[in-house]
Motif scaffolding. Structure first.
Motif, PDB file in Angstrom:
ATOM      1  N   GLU A 118      48.573  47.456 100.292  1.00 32.20           N
ATOM      2  CA  GLU A 118      48.748  47.723 101.723  1.00 32.20           C
ATOM      3  C   GLU A 118      49.798  46.811 102.349  1.00 32.20           C
ATOM      4  OE1 GLU A 118      44.826  47.295 103.384  1.00 32.20           O
ATOM      5  OE2 GLU A 118      44.117  49.150 102.473  1.00 32.20           O
ATOM      6  N   THR A 119      49.843  45.544 101.923  1.00 30.34           N
ATOM      7  CA  THR A 119      50.753  44.578 102.563  1.00 30.34           C
ATOM      8  C   THR A 119      52.109  44.483 101.882  1.00 30.34           C
ATOM      9  OG1 THR A 119      49.989  42.716 101.208  1.00 30.34           O
ATOM     10  CG2 THR A 119      48.788  43.146 103.285  1.00 30.34           C
ATOM     11  N   GLY A 120      52.189  44.870 100.611  1.00 29.95           N
ATOM     12  CA  GLY A 120      53.428  44.721  99.854  1.00 29.95           C
ATOM     13  C   GLY A 120      53.643  43.313  99.329  1.00 29.95           C
ATOM     14  N   GLU A 121      52.661  42.429  99.544  1.00 28.92           N
ATOM     15  CA  GLU A 121      52.756  41.064  99.020  1.00 28.92           C
ATOM     16  C   GLU A 121      52.609  41.080  97.501  1.00 28.92           C
ATOM     17  OE1 GLU A 121      49.977  38.399 100.929  1.00 28.92           O
ATOM     18  OE2 GLU A 121      50.260  39.421 102.850  1.00 28.92           O
ATOM     19  N   PRO A 122      53.158  40.085  96.816  1.00 26.90           N
ATOM     20  CA  PRO A 122      52.990  40.023  95.359  1.00 26.90           C
ATOM     21  C   PRO A 122      51.514  39.944  94.975  1.00 26.90           C
ATOM     22  CG  PRO A 122      54.690  38.497  96.063  1.00 26.90           C
ATOM     23  CD  PRO A 122      54.022  39.007  97.322  1.00 26.90           C
ATOM     24  N   PHE A 123      51.187  40.596  93.872  1.00 19.57           N
ATOM     25  CA  PHE A 123      49.846  40.555  93.311  1.00 19.57           C
ATOM     26  C   PHE A 123      49.863  39.487  92.224  1.00 19.57           C
ATOM     27  CE2 PHE A 123      46.755  41.713  90.093  1.00 19.57           C
ATOM     28  CZ  PHE A 123      45.640  42.082  90.814  1.00 19.57           C
ATOM     29  N   VAL A 124      49.039  38.446  92.364  1.00 18.49           N
ATOM     30  CA  VAL A 124      48.956  37.382  91.366  1.00 18.49           C
ATOM     31  C   VAL A 124      47.490  37.024  91.212  1.00 18.49           C
ATOM     32  CG1 VAL A 124      49.640  35.038  90.736  1.00 18.49           C
ATOM     33  CG2 VAL A 124      51.214  36.470  92.048  1.00 18.49           C
ATOM     34  N   MET A 125      46.943  37.270  90.026  1.00 18.15           N
ATOM     35  CA  MET A 125      45.530  36.962  89.763  1.00 18.15           C
ATOM     36  C   MET A 125      45.332  36.626  88.299  1.00 18.15           C
ATOM     37  SD  MET A 125      42.992  39.485  91.822  1.00 18.15           S
ATOM     38  CE  MET A 125      41.658  38.308  91.688  1.00 18.15           C
ATOM     39  N   GLU A 126      44.279  35.870  88.055  1.00 21.03           N
ATOM     40  CA  GLU A 126      43.798  35.638  86.692  1.00 21.03           C
ATOM     41  C   GLU A 126      42.417  36.260  86.617  1.00 21.03           C
ATOM     42  OE1 GLU A 126      44.033  31.425  85.919  1.00 21.03           O
ATOM     43  OE2 GLU A 126      46.234  31.450  85.986  1.00 21.03           O
ATOM     44  N   TYR A 127      42.231  37.127  85.628  1.00 19.06           N
ATOM     45  CA  TYR A 127      40.952  37.811  85.476  1.00 19.06           C
ATOM     46  C   TYR A 127      40.785  38.234  84.019  1.00 19.06           C
ATOM     47  CZ  TYR A 127      43.978  41.929  85.917  1.00 19.06           C
ATOM     48  OH  TYR A 127      44.971  42.850  85.755  1.00 19.06           O
ATOM     49  N   ARG A 128      39.619  38.742  83.732  1.00 18.19           N
ATOM     50  CA  ARG A 128      39.302  39.114  82.355  1.00 18.19           C
ATOM     51  C   ARG A 128      39.350  40.629  82.165  1.00 18.19           C
ATOM     52  NH1 ARG A 128      33.843  35.742  82.744  1.00 18.19           N
ATOM     53  NH2 ARG A 128      34.162  36.536  84.847  1.00 18.19           N
ATOM     54  N   LEU A 129      39.825  41.025  80.972  1.00 16.78           N
ATOM     55  CA  LEU A 129      39.790  42.414  80.541  1.00 16.78           C
ATOM     56  C   LEU A 129      38.992  42.484  79.247  1.00 16.78           C
ATOM     57  CD1 LEU A 129      43.523  43.508  81.053  1.00 16.78           C
ATOM     58  CD2 LEU A 129      41.583  44.106  82.485  1.00 16.78           C
ATOM     59  N   ILE A 130      38.400  43.621  79.000  1.00 17.58           N
ATOM     60  CA  ILE A 130      37.643  43.815  77.765  1.00 17.58           C
ATOM     61  C   ILE A 130      38.480  44.687  76.833  1.00 17.58           C
ATOM     62  CG2 ILE A 130      35.517  44.692  76.746  1.00 17.58           C
ATOM     63  CD1 ILE A 130      34.226  44.240  79.542  1.00 17.58           C
ATOM     64  N   ALA A 131      38.847  44.134  75.688  1.00 14.83           N
ATOM     65  CA  ALA A 131      39.662  44.855  74.709  1.00 14.83           C
ATOM     66  C   ALA A 131      38.821  45.911  73.996  1.00 14.83           C
ATOM     67  CB  ALA A 131      40.248  43.867  73.698  1.00 14.83           C
ATOM     68  N   ARG A 132      39.489  46.777  73.278  1.00 15.52           N
ATOM     69  CA  ARG A 132      38.799  47.846  72.549  1.00 15.52           C
ATOM     70  C   ARG A 132      37.741  47.284  71.593  1.00 15.52           C
ATOM     71  NH1 ARG A 132      39.962  53.325  71.329  1.00 15.52           N
ATOM     72  NH2 ARG A 132      41.978  53.119  72.344  1.00 15.52           N
TER      73      ARG A 132
END
Length: 189
Positions: A118-132
């Motif tokens: 919505e704001t157009g600001e950069p997206f910067v995050m650290e988070y977890r993903l679950i691999a196959r």
């Protein structure tokens, strides 16, 4: 002001003049064709080099469109090595990224994604993903909104960097400090 009298050239002279200009036109056309071919070749070579660069770095690069659901239009092949899913799976299943976000992280990640969309600001995050293979992979996700010359949003360009080793080291360090504090407390009592 009057125009000069026209010159009457002989048939042989006219033929020579026509042949000369025909030759000049052919020469100019050939030069233009060669210049265009060289430019196309340089663009093609540059594209191959850029794609090779993108597809051989250790991070995953991606492009999402600017729609509210941020459809993925490109993801680099490294996604297969890191997460076990092919590029085609990411491109054909637009909810795959959301499904792979670790359940405890999902709400905050999607909320930040919506906010930055919505704001157009950069997206910067650290988070977890679950691999196959069900392995948890920590990612640093950084994306910037790319705009055209007039400022109109075109697409999101992002990278995922695997930070699992760093997160594991931080946890091991935190655990070691905690163990030392507990041991120190035990020795003081």
């Amino acid at each position: 002001l009057s125009l000069p009298e026209p010159i009457n050239y002989s048939a042989a002279a006219r033929l020579f003049i026509y042949a000369f200009f025909f030759f000049v036109i052919i020469l100019l056309q050939r030069t233009a064709v060669n210049t265009t071919k060289n430019a196309i070749s340089r663009v093609h070579t540059s594209e191959i080099q850029y794609r090779s660069f993108l597809e051989n770095i250790s991070t995953i690069t991606y492009i999402n469109d600017t729609s509210p659901d941020s459809r993925t239009t490109y993801v680099s092949p490294q996604v297969k090595k890191l997460l076990g899913y092919s590029r085609e799976e990411f491109l054909n299943n637009q909810t795959l990224w959301t499904e792979l976000i670790y359940p405890e992280d999902r709400e905050v990640v999607l909320s930040e994604n919506e906010r930055t969309s919505e704001t157009g600001e950069p997206f910067v995050m650290e988070y977890r993903l679950i691999a196959r293979d069900q392995k948890v992979v920590w990612m640093r996700d950084e994306a910037s909104l790319i705009r055209d010359e007039s400022g109109k949003p075109q697409y999101w360009l992002g990278i995922w960097t695997d930070i699992t080793d760093r997160k594991d080291s931080e946890k091991a360090q935190s655990d070691a400090v905690g163990a030392l504090i507990r041991r120190s407390d035990q020795l003081q009592t």
